[in-house]
Design a protein around this motif. Structure first.
Motif, short mmCIF file in Angstrom:
data_model
loop_
_atom_site.label_atom_id
_atom_site.label_comp_id
_atom_site.label_asym_id
_atom_site.label_seq_id
_atom_site.Cartn_x
_atom_site.Cartn_y
_atom_site.Cartn_z
N VAL A 29 -11.63 -5.70 -11.87
CA VAL A 29 -11.03 -4.68 -12.73
C VAL A 29 -10.76 -3.44 -11.88
O VAL A 29 -11.61 -3.00 -11.10
CB VAL A 29 -11.95 -4.33 -13.90
N ILE A 30 -9.56 -2.87 -12.01
CA ILE A 30 -9.18 -1.69 -11.24
C ILE A 30 -9.54 -0.44 -12.03
O ILE A 30 -9.00 -0.18 -13.11
CB ILE A 30 -7.67 -1.69 -10.93
N ASN A 31 -10.49 0.34 -11.51
CA ASN A 31 -10.84 1.61 -12.17
C ASN A 31 -10.81 2.77 -11.19
O ASN A 31 -11.32 3.85 -11.48
CB ASN A 31 -12.20 1.51 -12.85
N THR A 32 -10.22 2.53 -10.01
CA THR A 32 -10.02 3.58 -9.02
C THR A 32 -8.74 3.26 -8.27
O THR A 32 -8.01 2.36 -8.65
CB THR A 32 -11.24 3.65 -8.07
N VAL A 33 -8.47 3.99 -7.20
CA VAL A 33 -7.26 3.72 -6.41
C VAL A 33 -7.60 2.64 -5.38
O VAL A 33 -8.64 2.69 -4.73
CB VAL A 33 -6.77 4.99 -5.69
N SER A 34 -6.71 1.64 -5.24
CA SER A 34 -6.96 0.55 -4.31
C SER A 34 -5.64 0.05 -3.72
O SER A 34 -4.57 0.41 -4.20
CB SER A 34 -7.69 -0.60 -5.01
N GLY A 35 -5.75 -0.77 -2.69
CA GLY A 35 -4.56 -1.31 -2.04
C GLY A 35 -4.81 -2.71 -1.53
O GLY A 35 -5.95 -3.11 -1.27
N HIS A 36 -3.72 -3.48 -1.38
CA HIS A 36 -3.86 -4.88 -0.98
C HIS A 36 -2.64 -5.31 -0.16
O HIS A 36 -1.50 -5.06 -0.55
CB HIS A 36 -3.96 -5.77 -2.22
N ALA A 37 -2.90 -5.95 0.99
CA ALA A 37 -1.82 -6.49 1.83
C ALA A 37 -1.78 -8.00 1.65
O ALA A 37 -1.77 -8.48 0.51
CB ALA A 37 -2.03 -6.08 3.29
N ASN A 38 -1.81 -8.77 2.74
CA ASN A 38 -1.58 -10.22 2.64
C ASN A 38 -2.76 -11.07 3.09
O ASN A 38 -2.58 -12.12 3.71
CB ASN A 38 -0.34 -10.60 3.44
N HIS A 39 -3.95 -10.60 2.78
CA HIS A 39 -5.12 -11.44 3.00
C HIS A 39 -6.19 -11.11 1.97
O HIS A 39 -6.15 -10.05 1.32
CB HIS A 39 -5.66 -11.31 4.43
N LEU A 40 -7.11 -12.01 1.79
CA LEU A 40 -8.15 -11.87 0.78
C LEU A 40 -9.13 -10.76 1.19
O LEU A 40 -9.57 -10.71 2.34
CB LEU A 40 -8.91 -13.19 0.62
N ILE A 41 -9.50 -9.91 0.22
CA ILE A 41 -10.43 -8.82 0.51
C ILE A 41 -11.59 -8.75 -0.49
O ILE A 41 -12.54 -8.00 -0.26
CB ILE A 41 -9.71 -7.46 0.56
N HIS A 42 -11.54 -9.53 -1.58
CA HIS A 42 -12.65 -9.53 -2.52
C HIS A 42 -13.90 -10.11 -1.85
O HIS A 42 -13.81 -11.09 -1.11
CB HIS A 42 -12.33 -10.37 -3.76
N SER A 43 -15.05 -9.54 -2.13
CA SER A 43 -16.29 -10.04 -1.52
C SER A 43 -16.56 -11.49 -1.91
O SER A 43 -17.13 -12.25 -1.12
CB SER A 43 -17.47 -9.16 -1.96
N GLU A 44 -16.12 -11.88 -3.10
CA GLU A 44 -16.33 -13.27 -3.54
C GLU A 44 -15.55 -14.28 -2.69
O GLU A 44 -15.85 -15.47 -2.71
CB GLU A 44 -15.92 -13.44 -5.01
N GLN A 45 -14.54 -13.80 -1.96
CA GLN A 45 -13.70 -14.69 -1.15
C GLN A 45 -14.07 -14.63 0.33
O GLN A 45 -13.33 -15.14 1.17
CB GLN A 45 -12.23 -14.30 -1.32
N ALA A 46 -15.21 -14.05 0.66
CA ALA A 46 -15.57 -13.85 2.06
C ALA A 46 -15.62 -15.16 2.85
O ALA A 46 -15.33 -15.18 4.06
CB ALA A 46 -16.91 -13.13 2.16
N ALA A 47 -15.97 -16.26 2.20
CA ALA A 47 -16.09 -17.53 2.90
C ALA A 47 -14.80 -18.35 2.89
O ALA A 47 -14.74 -19.42 3.51
CB ALA A 47 -17.23 -18.36 2.29
N THR A 48 -13.78 -17.87 2.21
CA THR A 48 -12.53 -18.62 2.12
C THR A 48 -11.78 -18.55 3.44
O THR A 48 -11.55 -17.47 3.99
CB THR A 48 -11.65 -18.05 0.99
N LEU A 49 -11.39 -19.69 3.96
CA LEU A 49 -10.67 -19.76 5.23
C LEU A 49 -9.23 -19.28 5.02
O LEU A 49 -8.53 -19.74 4.12
CB LEU A 49 -10.67 -21.18 5.77
N GLN A 50 -8.81 -18.35 5.87
CA GLN A 50 -7.47 -17.80 5.74
C GLN A 50 -6.97 -17.33 7.10
O GLN A 50 -7.74 -17.15 8.04
CB GLN A 50 -7.45 -16.63 4.76
N THR A 51 -5.65 -17.13 7.17
CA THR A 51 -5.02 -16.55 8.34
C THR A 51 -4.69 -15.10 8.02
O THR A 51 -4.05 -14.81 7.02
CB THR A 51 -3.74 -17.31 8.72
#
Length: 345
Positions: A230-252
């Motif tokens: 849930v967004i309740n502050t200012v945030s930004g996102h580019a082209n890779h996973l940044i959620h802590s829940e996705q820390a183990a997800t393999l990505q480029t």
């Protein structure tokens, strides 16, 4: 920016999209190495399995694909493969940067750079769609592609902006662009989240979803698992996973995505609690890093992407207002001081 209006059956809408994008499909897209790689997989077991799932789960969207192929004057297998490019190959020339945040009590801003093939700058368009079945919506569209995986707004005040994610594991499931298109039929924010996260899916996307009067969420949707914040502050996102829940997800993580995310993080440190349209436009037009800018103009961009449009949505309890900006290229080239954007919608 070219704007078209489409209505009618699912096939009619796909056909209209195809007619609009036919020239670019044959003269530009077919010349790219990505197109050649993806369409060569037209009879692969992975693609055939995805086709079966789409036919069963989303028959109307499959009819859009068939209409799109007819309008493009192209085989359905090629068109479907192209709309599954992010599910078939590990990296595609789809980029994007998004910033979002609260703008006051019960107000939110969602701002988005749409990044794609540089050669498609003049071939992309806005489309207003009013289908016989399903919800009306406005979307940025690429030639040869369904709507929904760029930035869009439907008649229920639901905003969806999408960032490419280069997940290394892409199991057999529903294609990410099909799910993105399906989310435009959602009447509520929760329904859109469920469409994007509950279905067995193949490729990965990040979605910033918002609905007037209900708030904004960040969804990292992967074939190996999804997370929602849930967004309740200012945030930004580019082209890779940044959620802590996705820390183990393999990505480029490409150099461009890494630097754009770092730029956003530095910018976030300077921001107040609320986001303004001007602040969002400023960071999305940033070229502080000349080699790896947020606003991308280099024909030799390392990810083969340029910023094609910038959209800013302002969500309130009364509804959604929006602006779409395009590049005034001549001013930018002459000034040497950065990017000058002008409203185009």
């Amino acid at each position: 920016m070219k704007t078209i209006n489409l209505s009618g059956s699912a096939w009619d809408i796909g056909h209209g999209l195809g007619l609009t994008g036919r020239e670019a499909w044959h003269q530009q897209l077919r010349q790219t190495s990505l197109w050649q790689t993806v369409t060569a997989m037209g009879q692969s077991s992975e693609l055939l399995a995805m086709e079966q799932r789409v036919r069963e789960r989303f028959p109307a969207i499959w009819q859009e694909i068939e209409g799109l192929a007819a309008g493009l004057d192209a085989p359905v297998s090629e068109v479907f493969a192209w709309n599954c490019r992010g599910d078939l190959v590990p990296s595609t020339s789809d980029g994007c940067t998004t910033v979002t945040g609260t703008a006051g009590r019960d107000e939110w801003i969602i701002a988005h750079n749409e990044d794609g093939f540089p050669q498609l700058r003049s071939a992309c368009f806005l489309v207003r769609v009013r289908p016989e079945k399903g919800l009306a919506f406005l979307s940025f569209a690429y030639p040869g592609s369904l709507c929904g995986h760029t930035f869009a707004l439907n008649e229920k005040g639901l905003v969806n902006t999408v960032n490419n994610i280069r997940a290394q594991v892409r199991p057999v499931g529903l294609p990410r662009q099909i799910l993105a298109r399906a989310s435009l039929n959602a009447e509520t924010l929760q329904e859109a989240v469920e469409i994007l996260t509950s279905s067995p899916r193949a490729g990965a996307f990040h979605h910033t979803l918002g609905q007037a009067g209900f708030g904004v969420v960040s969804v990292e949707a992967c074939g190996t698992g999804c997370s929602v914040a849930v967004i309740n502050t200012v945030s930004g996102h580019a082209n890779h996973l940044i959620h802590s829940e996705q820390a183990a997800t393999l990505q480029t993580i490409t150099a461009s995505s890494g630097e754009r995310q770092a730029c956003l993080e530095r910018w976030l440190e300077t921001q107040p609690a609320h986001l303004t349209p001007d602040a969002a436009l400023t960071v999305l037009s940033s070229q502080q890093n000349a080699q790896l800018p947020v606003y991308r103009l280099d024909p030799q961009d390392p990810d083969d992407e340029n910023t094609l449009a910038t959209a800013i949505f302002h969500l309130t309890t009364q509804g959604v207002s929006w602006e779409i900006f395009g590049l005034d290229r001549q001013q930018a080239e002459n000034s040497g001081l950065g990017v000058n954007l002008s409203p185009c919608g």
